[in-house]
Design a protein around this motif. Structure first.
Motif, PDB file in Angstrom:
ATOM      1  N   MET A   1       0.879  -1.022   0.055  1.00 15.09           N
ATOM      2  CA  MET A   1       0.003   0.051   0.084  1.00 15.09           C
ATOM      3  C   MET A   1       0.946   1.203   0.016  1.00 15.09           C
ATOM      4  N   VAL A   2       0.681   2.165  -0.826  1.00 20.44           N
ATOM      5  CA  VAL A   2       1.516   3.335  -0.937  1.00 20.44           C
ATOM      6  C   VAL A   2       0.410   4.475  -0.388  1.00 20.44           C
ATOM      7  N   GLY A   3       1.086   5.676   0.167  1.00 17.89           N
ATOM      8  CA  GLY A   3       0.725   6.662   0.507  1.00 17.89           C
ATOM      9  C   GLY A   3      -0.505   6.994   1.766  1.00 17.89           C
ATOM     10  N   CYS A   4      -0.187   5.991   2.533  1.00 20.47           N
ATOM     11  CA  CYS A   4      -0.840   5.894   3.616  1.00 20.47           C
ATOM     12  C   CYS A   4      -0.597   6.941   4.643  1.00 20.47           C
ATOM     13  N   ARG A   5      -1.585   7.455   5.427  1.00 16.74           N
ATOM     14  CA  ARG A   5      -1.135   8.337   6.295  1.00 16.74           C
ATOM     15  C   ARG A   5       0.024   8.120   7.238  1.00 16.74           C
ATOM     16  N   GLY A   6       1.045   8.905   7.206  1.00 17.32           N
ATOM     17  CA  GLY A   6       2.100   8.548   8.015  1.00 17.32           C
ATOM     18  C   GLY A   6       3.254   8.251   7.306  1.00 17.32           C
ATOM     19  N   GLU A   7       3.084   8.108   5.875  1.00 14.84           N
ATOM     20  CA  GLU A   7       4.316   7.457   4.968  1.00 14.84           C
ATOM     21  C   GLU A   7       4.878   8.759   4.370  1.00 14.84           C
ATOM     22  N   THR A   8       6.002   9.117   5.244  1.00 13.86           N
ATOM     23  CA  THR A   8       6.934  10.279   4.649  1.00 13.86           C
ATOM     24  C   THR A   8       7.684   9.772   3.546  1.00 13.86           C
ATOM     25  N   PRO A   9       8.180  10.728   2.769  1.00 16.10           N
ATOM     26  CA  PRO A   9       9.219  10.380   1.605  1.00 16.10           C
ATOM     27  C   PRO A   9      10.085   9.334   2.158  1.00 16.10           C
ATOM     28  N   GLU A  10      10.540   9.469   3.255  1.00 15.13           N
ATOM     29  CA  GLU A  10      11.705   8.626   4.002  1.00 15.13           C
ATOM     30  C   GLU A  10      11.221   7.449   4.032  1.00 15.13           C
ATOM     31  N   CYS A  11       9.926   7.296   4.695  1.00 15.17           N
ATOM     32  CA  CYS A  11       9.321   6.056   4.786  1.00 15.17           C
ATOM     33  C   CYS A  11       9.047   5.214   3.667  1.00 15.17           C
ATOM     34  N   PHE A  12       8.680   5.967   2.457  1.00 24.67           N
ATOM     35  CA  PHE A  12       8.422   5.333   1.308  1.00 24.67           C
ATOM     36  C   PHE A  12       9.777   4.646   0.485  1.00 24.67           C
ATOM     37  N   GLU A  13      10.829   5.535   0.711  1.00 13.73           N
ATOM     38  CA  GLU A  13      12.193   5.133   0.299  1.00 13.73           C
ATOM     39  C   GLU A  13      12.722   3.829   0.754  1.00 13.73           C
ATOM     40  N   ASP A  14      12.302   3.986   2.384  1.00 14.57           N
ATOM     41  CA  ASP A  14      12.575   2.638   3.031  1.00 14.57           C
ATOM     42  C   ASP A  14      11.817   1.533   2.334  1.00 14.57           C
ATOM     43  N   THR A  15      10.543   1.443   2.031  1.00 13.85           N
ATOM     44  CA  THR A  15       9.881   0.665   1.566  1.00 13.85           C
ATOM     45  C   THR A  15      10.420   0.217   0.190  1.00 13.85           C
ATOM     46  N   TYR A  16      10.962   1.271  -0.755  1.00 14.21           N
ATOM     47  CA  TYR A  16      11.304   0.801  -1.908  1.00 14.21           C
ATOM     48  C   TYR A  16      12.634   0.049  -2.022  1.00 14.21           C
ATOM     49  N   GLU A  17      13.619   0.578  -1.223  1.00 13.07           N
ATOM     50  CA  GLU A  17      14.777  -0.062  -0.957  1.00 13.07           C
ATOM     51  C   GLU A  17      14.668  -1.526  -0.310  1.00 13.07           C
ATOM     52  N   PHE A  18      13.672  -1.627   0.491  1.00 14.25           N
ATOM     53  CA  PHE A  18      13.562  -3.004   1.057  1.00 14.25           C
ATOM     54  C   PHE A  18      13.104  -4.187   0.084  1.00 14.25           C
ATOM     55  N   LEU A  19      12.185  -3.445  -0.620  1.00 14.68           N
ATOM     56  CA  LEU A  19      11.540  -4.394  -1.859  1.00 14.68           C
ATOM     57  C   LEU A  19      12.582  -4.740  -2.877  1.00 14.68           C
ATOM     58  N   SER A  20      13.107  -3.700  -3.335  1.00 13.74           N
ATOM     59  CA  SER A  20      14.324  -3.775  -4.303  1.00 13.74           C
ATOM     60  C   SER A  20      15.360  -5.097  -3.783  1.00 13.74           C
ATOM     61  N   GLY A  21      15.696  -5.439  -2.698  1.00 14.95           N
ATOM     62  CA  GLY A  21      16.494  -6.231  -2.341  1.00 14.95           C
ATOM     63  C   GLY A  21      15.940  -7.536  -1.969  1.00 14.95           C
ATOM     64  N   LEU A  22      14.555  -7.562  -2.113  1.00 13.52           N
ATOM     65  CA  LEU A  22      13.924  -8.773  -1.749  1.00 13.52           C
ATOM     66  C   LEU A  22      13.522  -9.775  -2.765  1.00 13.52           C
ATOM     67  N   ASP A  23      13.594 -11.022  -2.612  1.00  8.89           N
ATOM     68  CA  ASP A  23      13.565 -11.862  -3.734  1.00  8.89           C
ATOM     69  C   ASP A  23      12.255 -12.176  -3.959  1.00  8.89           C
ATOM     70  N   VAL A  24      11.359 -11.404  -4.524  1.00  3.62           N
ATOM     71  CA  VAL A  24       9.726 -11.659  -4.760  1.00  3.62           C
ATOM     72  C   VAL A  24       9.794 -11.580  -6.220  1.00  3.62           C
ATOM     73  N   THR A  25       8.577 -11.726  -6.595  1.00  7.31           N
ATOM     74  CA  THR A  25       8.321 -11.898  -7.943  1.00  7.31           C
ATOM     75  C   THR A  25       7.380 -10.797  -8.627  1.00  7.31           C
ATOM     76  N   GLN A  26       6.393 -10.306  -7.872  1.00  6.38           N
ATOM     77  CA  GLN A  26       5.554  -9.521  -8.352  1.00  6.38           C
ATOM     78  C   GLN A  26       5.201  -8.786  -7.109  1.00  6.38           C
ATOM     79  N   LEU A  27       4.554  -7.236  -7.378  1.00  4.39           N
ATOM     80  CA  LEU A  27       4.005  -6.569  -6.154  1.00  4.39           C
ATOM     81  C   LEU A  27       2.868  -6.021  -6.981  1.00  4.39           C
ATOM     82  N   HIS A  28       1.693  -6.319  -5.872  1.00  3.50           N
ATOM     83  CA  HIS A  28       0.384  -5.711  -6.074  1.00  3.50           C
ATOM     84  C   HIS A  28       0.225  -4.561  -5.407  1.00  3.50           C
TER      85      HIS A  28
END
Length: 443
Positions: A309-336
């Motif tokens: 989920m993106v853009g929820c209340r409390g998701e500052t730009p720094e929090c979103f970058e944390d999410t992006y970097e975490f997912l970039s390094g995660l061995d998953v196949t698809q994001l919904h």
């Protein structure tokens, strides 16, 4: 005893919004009505009965529900119109006021759809009833069984309903009630019936499937073990599992089971621990990463889909970058990827930091691009391999499609496709991507 004479020769039209669980339930409603003598209206035919199964996960979903209701009313003048589903539970009075709507059934009442229709649907009714039935969340007790194929090859078996988690952004517990489930024995019996009908693949659906057992004192892993023994079913897929409810025991069993596929769908929602706390999720990102690591260690070729989920209340730009970097390094196949939508009555509205619509859109696009990269890399790694595919029926002259065990979509060119391949598991060699990179074409 229900008098079926009033149902005979009538036609029904169905419209479903939302999740796989809703589609499974609608399919079951259709099957029940057909057994009562109600035919499914063909395209362009006016229906005597319209059934709309609604979703309320976002404000966009609410709007789509209202639009669908109005379209069905206009296209089927004089029809008896029934609305059920999550939006019907949350806003029954508003829906019942829509011109043309006769009956609104909440989460507790939809299990008795046929009884309600028997009592309310009559050719002698003049005008529209505008009646609604919806109990409070705490009083939702019924479980409406569902194991239906609909128009697809796969069957969808509802194993659980409701949720006890009450995440701050979510209305599902209010719409679906608390977690509840039928017995393992009853679910095995439904799977055996699907096998007897020729079904080869079953998707386990529910709201919070890993929470199975609240009603019966049983465990989800025990359900999985019993279903794995059902003869005739070659494949099971688990539609969604909360990360904190994925036990090592379950992962280990799926890795060596006869029929449970190396395919997982796991909601993350955010890769920021700060946001996860604001959401009242039941895990941190390290636990999530550990689960992914164990799945991949046991099943290196597993397909893993992740809800974000993106853009929820409390998701500052720094929090979103944390999410992006975490997912970039995660061995998953698809994001919904889902943009956050404010829902009335949820605790998230008390969180002061609000993300703009423009930022939500930009963040969604970034994650969707990342998802495409990961999915295409996963597919590309399987080019040239021989794999088993369960093919699905295609219109005459069109390409057939199907899925491998690990959920790679495979295309069989129209020149090779034959009607008898429908619902058949075939061993094929995977070639290059098709034109829109949505599937691998068989060699």
């Amino acid at each position: 005893m229900i008098d079926t004479s009033a149902f005979q020769g009538k036609r029904a039209a169905y419209y479903t919004l939302g999740c796989k669980l809703n589609f499974s339930e609608t399919s079951t409603f259709g099957k029940m009505l057909r057994e009562m003598g109600v035919e499914t209206a063909k395209k362009g035919e006016r229906a005597d009965l319209c059934l709309i199964n609604t979703c309320s996960v976002t404000d966009v979903a609410d709007r789509k529900c209202r639009q669908a209701i109005n379209r069905m009313v206009r296209a089927n003048e004089g029809a008896f119109v029934v609305v059920t589903g999550c939006y019907a539970q949350l806003q029954p009075e508003r829906i019942s006021a829509i011109e043309g709507v006769d009956l609104v059934l909440g989460a507790n009442e939809k299990a008795n759809l046929i009884q309600f229709l028997s009592e309310k649907w009559s050719v002698n009714v003049e005008g529209h009833l505008h009646e609604y039935y919806s109990v409070k969340t705490k009083d939702i007790r019924t479980f409406a069984p569902s194991c239906s194929r609909g128009g697809r090859t796969r069957y969808f078996l509802k194993v659980q309903d409701g949720c006890d988690y009450f995440c701050t952004y979510c209305t599902i517990p209010f719409a679906r009630g608390f977690s509840r489930n039928p017995s393992i024995d009853s679910l095995v019996a439904q799977a055996e019936e699907a096998a007897a009908e020729g079904g080869k693949e079953i998707v386990l659906t529910g709201v919070n499937i890993g929470d199975f057992g609240k009603t019966t004192g049983e465990r989800f892993i025990d359900l999985v073990r019993r279903l794995d023994e059902v003869k005739g079913i070659s494949r099971y897929r688990i539609s969604s599992l909360e990360p904190d409810l994925i036990s090592d025991e379950l992962i280990d069993f799926c890795a060596q089971s006869r029929a449970f596929m190396p395919h997982f769908h796991i909601p993350l929602q955010s890769g920021s621990d700060e946001v996860l706390r604001l959401m009242h999720r039941h895990y941190d990102r390290q636990l999530f990463a550990d689960k992914i690591g164990r799945i991949k260690a046991m099943m290196p070729d597993a397909f893993i889909g992740v809800d974000v989920m993106v853009g929820c209340r409390g998701e500052t730009p720094e929090c979103f970058e944390d999410t992006y970097e975490f997912l970039s390094g995660l061995d998953v196949t698809q994001l919904h990827v889902f943009p956050y939508s404010e829902r009335p009555g949820t605790a998230a509205l008390k969180i002061p930091y609000v993300v703009s619509d423009a930022d939500k859109k930009e963040r969604s696009h970034r994650l969707l691009r990342l998802s495409d990269e990961k999915t295409q890399a996963f597919y590309a790694a399987h080019i040239g391999r021989e794999m088993e595919v369960l093919f699905e029926k295609a219109p005459r002259g069109k390409a057939m499609h199907g899925f491998t065990k690990n959920y790679i979509r495979v295309e069989m060119p129209a020149a090779m496709a034959k009607p008898e391949y429908d619902n058949e598991i075939m061993s094929v060699r995977l070639g290059e991507f098709n034109s829109d990179k949505s599937a691998l074409v068989i060699k």
